[in-house]
Design a protein around this motif. Sequence first.
Motif, short mmCIF file in Angstrom:
data_model
loop_
_atom_site.label_atom_id
_atom_site.label_comp_id
_atom_site.label_asym_id
_atom_site.label_seq_id
_atom_site.Cartn_x
_atom_site.Cartn_y
_atom_site.Cartn_z
N ARG A 179 25.95 29.50 47.70
CA ARG A 179 24.89 29.16 46.75
C ARG A 179 23.58 28.91 47.50
N TYR A 180 22.51 29.56 47.04
CA TYR A 180 21.18 29.35 47.61
C TYR A 180 20.29 28.72 46.54
N ARG A 181 19.96 27.47 46.75
CA ARG A 181 19.17 26.74 45.76
C ARG A 181 17.70 27.02 45.98
N VAL A 182 17.09 27.70 45.01
CA VAL A 182 15.69 28.11 45.12
C VAL A 182 14.77 26.98 44.71
N THR A 183 15.03 26.39 43.55
CA THR A 183 14.28 25.24 43.06
C THR A 183 15.28 24.21 42.54
N ARG A 184 14.76 23.13 42.05
CA ARG A 184 15.63 22.08 41.53
C ARG A 184 16.42 22.57 40.31
N HIS A 185 15.89 23.57 39.62
CA HIS A 185 16.53 24.01 38.38
C HIS A 185 17.06 25.44 38.45
N PHE A 186 17.08 26.05 39.63
CA PHE A 186 17.51 27.45 39.70
C PHE A 186 18.14 27.75 41.06
N SER A 187 19.25 28.52 41.02
CA SER A 187 19.93 28.95 42.25
C SER A 187 20.39 30.39 42.12
N LEU A 188 20.60 31.03 43.27
CA LEU A 188 21.23 32.34 43.35
C LEU A 188 22.59 32.17 44.01
N LEU A 189 23.60 32.91 43.51
CA LEU A 189 24.96 32.76 44.02
C LEU A 189 25.56 34.12 44.34
N GLY A 190 26.42 34.11 45.35
CA GLY A 190 27.22 35.27 45.69
C GLY A 190 28.67 34.84 45.85
N THR A 191 29.61 35.66 45.39
CA THR A 191 31.03 35.32 45.47
C THR A 191 31.82 36.46 46.09
N LEU A 192 32.89 36.08 46.74
CA LEU A 192 33.87 37.03 47.28
C LEU A 192 35.24 36.45 46.94
N GLN A 193 36.10 37.25 46.26
CA GLN A 193 37.34 36.66 45.76
C GLN A 193 38.49 37.66 45.74
N TYR A 194 39.70 37.08 45.68
CA TYR A 194 40.92 37.84 45.41
C TYR A 194 41.35 37.52 43.99
N SER A 195 41.79 38.56 43.25
CA SER A 195 42.23 38.38 41.87
C SER A 195 43.57 39.07 41.66
N PHE A 196 44.42 38.42 40.90
CA PHE A 196 45.70 38.99 40.49
C PHE A 196 45.71 39.08 38.97
N TYR A 197 45.88 40.30 38.43
CA TYR A 197 45.89 40.53 36.98
C TYR A 197 47.32 40.81 36.53
N ASN A 198 47.71 40.16 35.45
CA ASN A 198 49.05 40.34 34.89
C ASN A 198 48.91 40.56 33.37
N TYR A 199 49.16 41.81 32.92
CA TYR A 199 49.10 42.14 31.50
C TYR A 199 50.52 42.30 30.98
N ARG A 200 50.97 41.39 30.17
CA ARG A 200 52.29 41.50 29.53
C ARG A 200 52.10 42.29 28.23
N MET A 201 52.68 43.49 28.18
CA MET A 201 52.41 44.43 27.11
C MET A 201 53.47 44.38 26.01
N LYS A 202 53.05 44.84 24.80
CA LYS A 202 53.97 44.93 23.67
C LYS A 202 54.38 46.37 23.37
N ASP A 203 53.41 47.29 23.46
CA ASP A 203 53.66 48.64 22.95
C ASP A 203 53.19 49.75 23.89
N LEU A 204 53.04 49.47 25.15
CA LEU A 204 52.50 50.48 26.06
C LEU A 204 53.45 51.67 26.22
N THR A 205 54.73 51.39 26.27
CA THR A 205 55.70 52.48 26.44
C THR A 205 55.83 53.34 25.19
N GLU A 206 55.36 52.82 24.05
CA GLU A 206 55.43 53.58 22.81
C GLU A 206 54.30 54.58 22.67
N SER A 207 53.32 54.51 23.58
CA SER A 207 52.21 55.46 23.56
C SER A 207 52.66 56.78 24.21
N PRO A 208 52.64 57.89 23.47
CA PRO A 208 53.06 59.18 24.05
C PRO A 208 52.22 59.57 25.26
#
Length: 265
Positions: A107-136
């Motif tokens: 986080r880089y604080r520019v003024t008392r009321h404003f900042s610029l931010l940069g992020t670097l992250q790892y994400s794990f996505y888990n989609y539990r499906m209902k009907d995906l196999t039913e799609s031809p």
Amino acid sequence: MKKIIFILYFAFLATGTMIAQSGLRIGNMEMNFGKQGNDTVVRFFQITTNEPIKENANNNDKKKVKNHYFRSNCYIGVSFMVPEHSDDYYRIWGGNTYHLDIGLQERYRVTRHFSLLGTLQYSFYNYRMKDLTESPAFANEVIGHTIEANSLSKQVYRSNNIGAGLYTRFYLAPAKQHTNTSGLYIDCGVQGDFSYSRFFKTKSNSHGKEKYRDGYAFNPFNASACVRLGWNKIAIVAHYRFTDVFNKDVIPMDLPPLSIGIQFH
């Protein structure tokens, strides 16, 4: 009596001599006595000094505090996808469909009321499906064979991702400066994700456990808009993905794009 008069006379004489030599100083004025012919001359002088005038100690002690500075922190969060019921998206189990985020924020604080931010992250996505196999389209492209619905006990799409984001922060109630606390704030930004591992997994009575990978049907890059409303170390976060998880050239429907969750900083 004569002795006292004699002592006073010499005391007056000595005092006059001292005044004549060094003068009499009162505040910034000095009065000197001197002789000019038979007359006694009194001279007055204004005393000046090069010493700086001392200001209020409190003003001298106060140092100007810079508003701009860097701060780093780690964060962890969990968000749940919001089910979509339109024809553009596959059905999901909302409570079992989520993503986990672990990252580093600068986080880089520019003024008392404003900042610029940069992020670097790892994400794990888990989609539990209902009907995906039913799609031809999905079954033909990814699975390659049919799975009877009554024998299927689990179908899930998962991905592991590395992401980076850029944000602007607006402080609604700023915290103390030069601390890791943030007060009340709102973040708005964008995030890009690269999926280095993505697969579809099924569990059925007829085929057991199977895992399918498809570099053509599953897109490796995704981008999202993100909004966070936070107070110091905790924030409510919402992500909206504006790219497709699946390649629309072979799979016409996609996964729900909106998720809402919580982050701890």
